[in-house]
Scaffold this motif. Sequence first.
Motif, PDB file in Angstrom:
ATOM      1  N   LYS A 166       0.811  -1.225  -0.096  1.00  0.00           N
ATOM      2  CA  LYS A 166      -0.060  -0.026  -0.046  1.00  0.00           C
ATOM      3  C   LYS A 166       0.907   1.262   0.019  1.00  0.00           C
ATOM      4  O   LYS A 166       2.029   1.274   0.899  1.00  0.00           O
ATOM      5  N   ASP A 167       0.433   2.212  -0.746  1.00  0.00           N
ATOM      6  CA  ASP A 167       1.179   3.347  -0.614  1.00  0.00           C
ATOM      7  C   ASP A 167       0.369   4.448  -0.377  1.00  0.00           C
ATOM      8  O   ASP A 167      -0.844   4.868  -0.682  1.00  0.00           O
ATOM      9  N   PHE A 168       1.003   5.609   0.527  1.00  0.00           N
ATOM     10  CA  PHE A 168       0.454   6.768   0.859  1.00  0.00           C
ATOM     11  C   PHE A 168       1.186   7.712   0.440  1.00  0.00           C
ATOM     12  O   PHE A 168       2.160   8.320   0.527  1.00  0.00           O
ATOM     13  N   VAL A 169       0.307   8.419  -0.868  1.00  0.00           N
ATOM     14  CA  VAL A 169       0.940   9.599  -1.421  1.00  0.00           C
ATOM     15  C   VAL A 169       0.839  10.861  -0.778  1.00  0.00           C
ATOM     16  O   VAL A 169      -0.375  11.059  -0.477  1.00  0.00           O
ATOM     17  N   ARG A 189       5.310   3.836   2.020  1.00  0.00           N
ATOM     18  CA  ARG A 189       5.056   2.587   1.524  1.00  0.00           C
ATOM     19  C   ARG A 189       5.105   1.456   2.180  1.00  0.00           C
ATOM     20  O   ARG A 189       5.943   1.301   3.362  1.00  0.00           O
ATOM     21  N   SER A 190       4.081   0.283   2.343  1.00  0.00           N
ATOM     22  CA  SER A 190       4.140  -0.726   3.353  1.00  0.00           C
ATOM     23  C   SER A 190       4.002  -2.053   2.776  1.00  0.00           C
ATOM     24  O   SER A 190       3.919  -2.031   1.549  1.00  0.00           O
ATOM     25  N   LYS A 196       6.029  -3.284   8.103  1.00  0.00           N
ATOM     26  CA  LYS A 196       7.105  -2.787   7.481  1.00  0.00           C
ATOM     27  C   LYS A 196       6.673  -1.577   6.546  1.00  0.00           C
ATOM     28  O   LYS A 196       5.919  -1.664   5.760  1.00  0.00           O
ATOM     29  N   PHE A 197       7.242  -0.227   6.941  1.00  0.00           N
ATOM     30  CA  PHE A 197       6.877   0.711   6.193  1.00  0.00           C
ATOM     31  C   PHE A 197       8.264   1.439   5.831  1.00  0.00           C
ATOM     32  O   PHE A 197       9.079   1.640   6.492  1.00  0.00           O
ATOM     33  N   THR A 198       8.248   2.332   4.636  1.00  0.00           N
ATOM     34  CA  THR A 198       9.531   2.889   4.373  1.00  0.00           C
ATOM     35  C   THR A 198       8.836   4.355   3.942  1.00  0.00           C
ATOM     36  O   THR A 198       7.994   4.455   2.989  1.00  0.00           O
ATOM     37  N   ILE A 199       9.515   5.367   4.541  1.00  0.00           N
ATOM     38  CA  ILE A 199       9.337   6.647   4.264  1.00  0.00           C
ATOM     39  C   ILE A 199      10.422   7.282   3.028  1.00  0.00           C
ATOM     40  O   ILE A 199      11.342   7.197   2.950  1.00  0.00           O
ATOM     41  N   CYS A 200       9.719   7.632   1.766  1.00  0.00           N
ATOM     42  CA  CYS A 200      10.412   8.110   0.740  1.00  0.00           C
ATOM     43  C   CYS A 200      10.186   9.747   0.543  1.00  0.00           C
ATOM     44  O   CYS A 200       9.001  10.011   0.375  1.00  0.00           O
ATOM     45  N   SER A 398       0.347   4.261  11.304  1.00  0.00           N
ATOM     46  CA  SER A 398      -0.690   3.727  12.411  1.00  0.00           C
ATOM     47  C   SER A 398      -2.147   3.820  11.885  1.00  0.00           C
ATOM     48  O   SER A 398      -2.753   2.836  12.437  1.00  0.00           O
ATOM     49  N   PHE A 399      -2.483   4.545  10.757  1.00  0.00           N
ATOM     50  CA  PHE A 399      -3.757   3.993  10.300  1.00  0.00           C
ATOM     51  C   PHE A 399      -4.059   2.843   9.330  1.00  0.00           C
ATOM     52  O   PHE A 399      -5.111   2.397   9.570  1.00  0.00           O
ATOM     53  N   ASP A 400      -2.838   2.200   9.062  1.00  0.00           N
ATOM     54  CA  ASP A 400      -3.049   0.806   8.264  1.00  0.00           C
ATOM     55  C   ASP A 400      -3.520  -0.223   9.170  1.00  0.00           C
ATOM     56  O   ASP A 400      -2.778  -0.284  10.374  1.00  0.00           O
ATOM     57  N   THR A 401      -4.191  -1.131   8.766  1.00  0.00           N
ATOM     58  CA  THR A 401      -4.482  -2.443   9.552  1.00  0.00           C
ATOM     59  C   THR A 401      -3.567  -3.042   9.823  1.00  0.00           C
ATOM     60  O   THR A 401      -2.814  -3.491   8.695  1.00  0.00           O
ATOM     61  N   LYS A 402      -3.440  -3.895  10.888  1.00  0.00           N
ATOM     62  CA  LYS A 402      -2.264  -4.523  11.551  1.00  0.00           C
ATOM     63  C   LYS A 402      -2.869  -5.979  12.298  1.00  0.00           C
ATOM     64  O   LYS A 402      -2.631  -5.706  13.451  1.00  0.00           O
ATOM     65  N   PRO A 403      -3.585  -6.796  11.751  1.00  0.00           N
ATOM     66  CA  PRO A 403      -4.274  -7.769  12.351  1.00  0.00           C
ATOM     67  C   PRO A 403      -3.429  -8.627  13.123  1.00  0.00           C
ATOM     68  O   PRO A 403      -3.699  -9.396  14.003  1.00  0.00           O
ATOM     69  N   VAL A 404      -1.929  -8.711  12.509  1.00  0.00           N
ATOM     70  CA  VAL A 404      -0.826  -9.778  13.273  1.00  0.00           C
ATOM     71  C   VAL A 404      -0.006  -8.603  14.425  1.00  0.00           C
ATOM     72  O   VAL A 404       0.709  -9.363  15.108  1.00  0.00           O
ATOM     73  N   CYS A 405      -0.455  -7.723  14.816  1.00  0.00           N
ATOM     74  CA  CYS A 405       0.178  -6.741  15.574  1.00  0.00           C
ATOM     75  C   CYS A 405      -0.567  -6.005  16.808  1.00  0.00           C
ATOM     76  O   CYS A 405      -0.036  -5.358  17.687  1.00  0.00           O
ATOM     77  N   GLU A 406      -1.709  -6.790  16.864  1.00  0.00           N
ATOM     78  CA  GLU A 406      -2.599  -6.337  17.871  1.00  0.00           C
ATOM     79  C   GLU A 406      -3.617  -7.634  18.490  1.00  0.00           C
ATOM     80  O   GLU A 406      -3.889  -8.283  17.632  1.00  0.00           O
TER      81      GLU A 406
END
Length: 406
Positions: A166-169, A189-190, A196-200, A398-406
């Motif tokens: 997923k990309d947050f432009v 980008r996730s 895992k996320f990368t800030i570009c 933090s807005f992205d859904t993370k079913p394996v992290c909570e």
Amino acid sequence: MSFKSIIRDLKDMKNGFGSMSRREFDGMHWRSRTKTFIAPDVAPSEPIEQGQWANLPPELLLDIIRRVEDSEAAWPARKAVIFCASVCKSWRTIAKEIVKTPEECGRLTFPISLKQPGPRDAPIQCFIKRDRTNSTYHLYFGLIPSEDENDKLLLAAKKIRRTTSKDFVISLVANDFSRSSNTYVGKLRSNLLGTKFTICDSQPPNAAAVQHANKHSRRFSAKQISPKIPACNYNVATISYELVLRTRGPRRMHCVMQSIPVSAIQEGGTAPTPTEFPQHLDKKSSSSKGKDPIISFSSPNLSAEPTPGAHDALFLKNKAPRWHEQLQCWCLNFKGRVTVASVKNFQLVADVDPSVDLPAEEKDKVILQFGKIGKDIFTMDYRYPLSAFQAFAICLSSFDTKPVCE
């Protein structure tokens, strides 16, 4: 005539802009229709004919802009400084010399302020509005949303779903998320799981980084690069969320700010502070097919779990909440800025090696906090050494859904 009267006349006086056409003015540096500001740092592509306001004596012009800058401390009144910088080249030059960075004055003025570190003492307080219908997120300056909807838009982001990520432009405006636009500032980008996320960033953290990238990168040839700016994104930070499969609890996140050295939070240290946006992309030479290449300036082991002390990058971690027996929930002290319990709420502090000489108050200082105050409304408070762009990108993760992290 008072100085505020002069500024008020600048909005409507045709002669104050020489012989500029309406199209040239719209493309200049301010778009009031969208309540955003476009960089007065970037010179227009066409030469602007100087009007009568450009003939003021430099001493008088310097005094006018300095008084306006001192009197207008917050938005929306601070747009008077933007009007001064939009008159002509000489006014813009003096305005850029007078206006200080957010680190020095704690104010956001030109768009480049969003890429510069925040103040060291008190945080800059903002809020985020989420629109679920079109998957967009708007960052505004201020404590809480105003009733007249005259809030100052700083940045906007749009979620784009892809096959494996997923990309947050992120853009300066709310109606243009094209990566070929001069309003594009970066993206988040996730991975598939959202762990895992990368800030570009659309621009390199410093000039040395550009030389390093051009020397060692093998992902594209010289013919694919514009002579003005590489057609790529620069990896400036990574965010990771720990997997929580058996025991449920609050999220645990780590951030590696690859563009910020750990010495920035030490006494006498500094963080990278860009002074202007890069020039526009050369449409003839920039590639429009496929994904934009990403240049990383970090060591190869950054893809693994971060280990404090491994290199000189700044590490951040979320502050551990405490369990409240009476409320039966995990709690953090947000000092009144967060009012609704949510798994998305967090506070980030520096995660440094014990051997690093750092005062205790610096280790416990909250660099970024994010939390919910209403339906689809969240607060975001950041300070040095993070910029508004970096803080906004971290909050978007933090807005992205993370079913394996909570």
